[in-house]
Design a protein around this motif. Structure first.
Motif, PDB file in Angstrom:
ATOM      1  N   ASN A 133       0.839  -1.208   0.000  1.00 28.97           N
ATOM      2  CA  ASN A 133       0.000   0.000   0.000  1.00 28.97           C
ATOM      3  C   ASN A 133       0.869   1.250   0.000  1.00 28.97           C
ATOM      4  OD1 ASN A 133      -2.467  -1.223  -0.101  1.00 28.97           O
ATOM      5  ND2 ASN A 133      -2.739  -1.281   2.100  1.00 28.97           N
ATOM      6  N   SER A 134       1.928   1.234   0.807  1.00 27.93           N
ATOM      7  CA  SER A 134       2.826   2.379   0.865  1.00 27.93           C
ATOM      8  C   SER A 134       3.522   2.595  -0.476  1.00 27.93           C
ATOM      9  CB  SER A 134       3.859   2.157   1.969  1.00 27.93           C
ATOM     10  OG  SER A 134       4.821   3.173   1.957  1.00 27.93           O
ATOM     11  N   LEU A 135       3.966   1.508  -1.106  1.00 26.44           N
ATOM     12  CA  LEU A 135       4.635   1.625  -2.397  1.00 26.44           C
ATOM     13  C   LEU A 135       3.685   2.143  -3.470  1.00 26.44           C
ATOM     14  CD1 LEU A 135       6.766  -1.645  -2.413  1.00 26.44           C
ATOM     15  CD2 LEU A 135       7.586   0.695  -2.091  1.00 26.44           C
ATOM     16  N   LEU A 136       2.442   1.660  -3.450  1.00 33.01           N
ATOM     17  CA  LEU A 136       1.466   2.132  -4.426  1.00 33.01           C
ATOM     18  C   LEU A 136       1.182   3.621  -4.258  1.00 33.01           C
ATOM     19  CD1 LEU A 136      -1.076  -0.814  -4.571  1.00 33.01           C
ATOM     20  CD2 LEU A 136       0.498  -0.084  -6.357  1.00 33.01           C
ATOM     21  N   LYS A 137       1.113   4.081  -3.032  1.00 35.65           N
ATOM     22  CA  LYS A 137       0.864   5.502  -2.787  1.00 35.65           C
ATOM     23  C   LYS A 137       2.017   6.351  -3.325  1.00 35.65           C
ATOM     24  CE  LYS A 137      -1.966   4.904   1.294  1.00 35.65           C
ATOM     25  NZ  LYS A 137      -2.009   5.003   2.754  1.00 35.65           N
ATOM     26  N   ARG A 138       3.240   5.818  -3.246  1.00 31.30           N
ATOM     27  CA  ARG A 138       4.407   6.556  -3.736  1.00 31.30           C
ATOM     28  C   ARG A 138       4.717   6.248  -5.194  1.00 31.30           C
ATOM     29  NH1 ARG A 138       8.936   4.956   0.013  1.00 31.30           N
ATOM     30  NH2 ARG A 138       7.707   3.100   0.354  1.00 31.30           N
ATOM     31  N   ARG A 139       3.850   5.483  -5.843  1.00 33.44           N
ATOM     32  CA  ARG A 139       3.973   5.099  -7.252  1.00 33.44           C
ATOM     33  C   ARG A 139       5.290   4.384  -7.524  1.00 33.44           C
ATOM     34  NH1 ARG A 139       1.462   9.360 -11.247  1.00 33.44           N
ATOM     35  NH2 ARG A 139       1.862   7.562 -12.522  1.00 33.44           N
ATOM     36  N   LEU A 140       5.602   3.408  -6.638  1.00 31.60           N
ATOM     37  CA  LEU A 140       6.789   2.582  -6.819  1.00 31.60           C
ATOM     38  C   LEU A 140       6.346   1.154  -7.069  1.00 31.60           C
ATOM     39  CD1 LEU A 140       8.977   3.923  -3.881  1.00 31.60           C
ATOM     40  CD2 LEU A 140       9.149   4.535  -6.293  1.00 31.60           C
ATOM     41  N   SER A 141       7.194   0.386  -7.757  1.00 28.24           N
ATOM     42  CA  SER A 141       6.878  -1.020  -7.977  1.00 28.24           C
ATOM     43  C   SER A 141       7.237  -1.818  -6.719  1.00 28.24           C
ATOM     44  CB  SER A 141       7.634  -1.552  -9.188  1.00 28.24           C
ATOM     45  OG  SER A 141       9.017  -1.536  -8.941  1.00 28.24           O
ATOM     46  N   GLN A 142       6.996  -3.122  -6.766  1.00 23.98           N
ATOM     47  CA  GLN A 142       7.205  -3.951  -5.582  1.00 23.98           C
ATOM     48  C   GLN A 142       8.671  -4.000  -5.157  1.00 23.98           C
ATOM     49  OE1 GLN A 142       5.287  -7.704  -5.934  1.00 23.98           O
ATOM     50  NE2 GLN A 142       5.505  -8.198  -3.798  1.00 23.98           N
ATOM     51  N   ASP A 143       9.595  -3.831  -6.109  1.00 17.00           N
ATOM     52  CA  ASP A 143      11.010  -3.812  -5.753  1.00 17.00           C
ATOM     53  C   ASP A 143      11.522  -2.384  -5.577  1.00 17.00           C
ATOM     54  OD1 ASP A 143      10.855  -3.109  -8.361  1.00 17.00           O
ATOM     55  OD2 ASP A 143      12.379  -4.506  -9.080  1.00 17.00           O
ATOM     56  N   GLU A 144      10.605  -1.443  -5.332  1.00 19.07           N
ATOM     57  CA  GLU A 144      10.851  -0.044  -4.997  1.00 19.07           C
ATOM     58  C   GLU A 144      11.480   0.764  -6.121  1.00 19.07           C
ATOM     59  OE1 GLU A 144      12.646   0.566  -1.206  1.00 19.07           O
ATOM     60  OE2 GLU A 144      11.329  -0.851  -0.219  1.00 19.07           O
ATOM     61  N   ARG A 145      11.316   0.320  -7.371  1.00 23.53           N
ATOM     62  CA  ARG A 145      11.735   1.139  -8.502  1.00 23.53           C
ATOM     63  C   ARG A 145      10.555   1.995  -8.941  1.00 23.53           C
ATOM     64  NH1 ARG A 145      14.039  -3.063 -12.657  1.00 23.53           N
ATOM     65  NH2 ARG A 145      12.231  -4.139 -11.883  1.00 23.53           N
TER      66      ARG A 145
END
Length: 145
Positions: free
Chosen positions: A122-134
């Protein structure tokens, strides 16, 4: 009609009337039973709602406890950084990593891993990052080869 048939008919009619008189109170008892059944069903629904509320409160208390624990940990880390106590800060960091990894690798505790991944995704989606934080690109932003 013969006399025997009339007597038998009278006996049958009297038996029917006796049974119908006995049947009327049963209808009232059935009504009371149905009313009691409705009452019990309402009590069951109320109990189910109360247990649901109790579970939600317990979950909220657990989550709130985790939040308070996290705030205390961050406060402690800030205080150590402010005092420039690098050794204690490294020890605290190492302890937290070890605790996290023991929870993560525990074979019987899958809820920890599931909750962590759920919250992180959820946090990654809010920051528009993929699952591996790219950085996640939109389809129209990508270059086509």
């Amino acid at each position: 009609m013969s006399l025997e048939l009339r007597v038998e008919l009278r006996n049958v009619e009297s038996e029917i009337e006796r049974l119908s008189n006995e049947f009327d109170p049963w209808e009232e008892k059935d009504f009371v039973y149905n009313h009691d059944t409705w009452h019990w069903e309402m009590l069951k629904q109320k109990e189910a709602a109360q247990s649901c509320i109790l579970r939600l409160r317990q979950t909220f208390d657990e989550m709130n406890g985790m939040y308070v624990e996290n705030v205390a940990l961050l406060s402690n880390a800030r205080e150590l950084a402010r005092n420039k106590d690098i050794a204690s800060l490294r020890q605290l960091s190492h302890h937290q990593v070890e605790e996290f990894m023991s929870e993560w690798n525990h074979p019987y505790v899958k809820s920890f891993r599931f909750n962590y991944e759920f919250n992180i995704l959820n946090s990654l989606l809010k920051r528009r990052l993929s699952q591996d934080e790219r950085i996640e690109f939109q389809d129209d932003d990508r270059e086509t080869l």
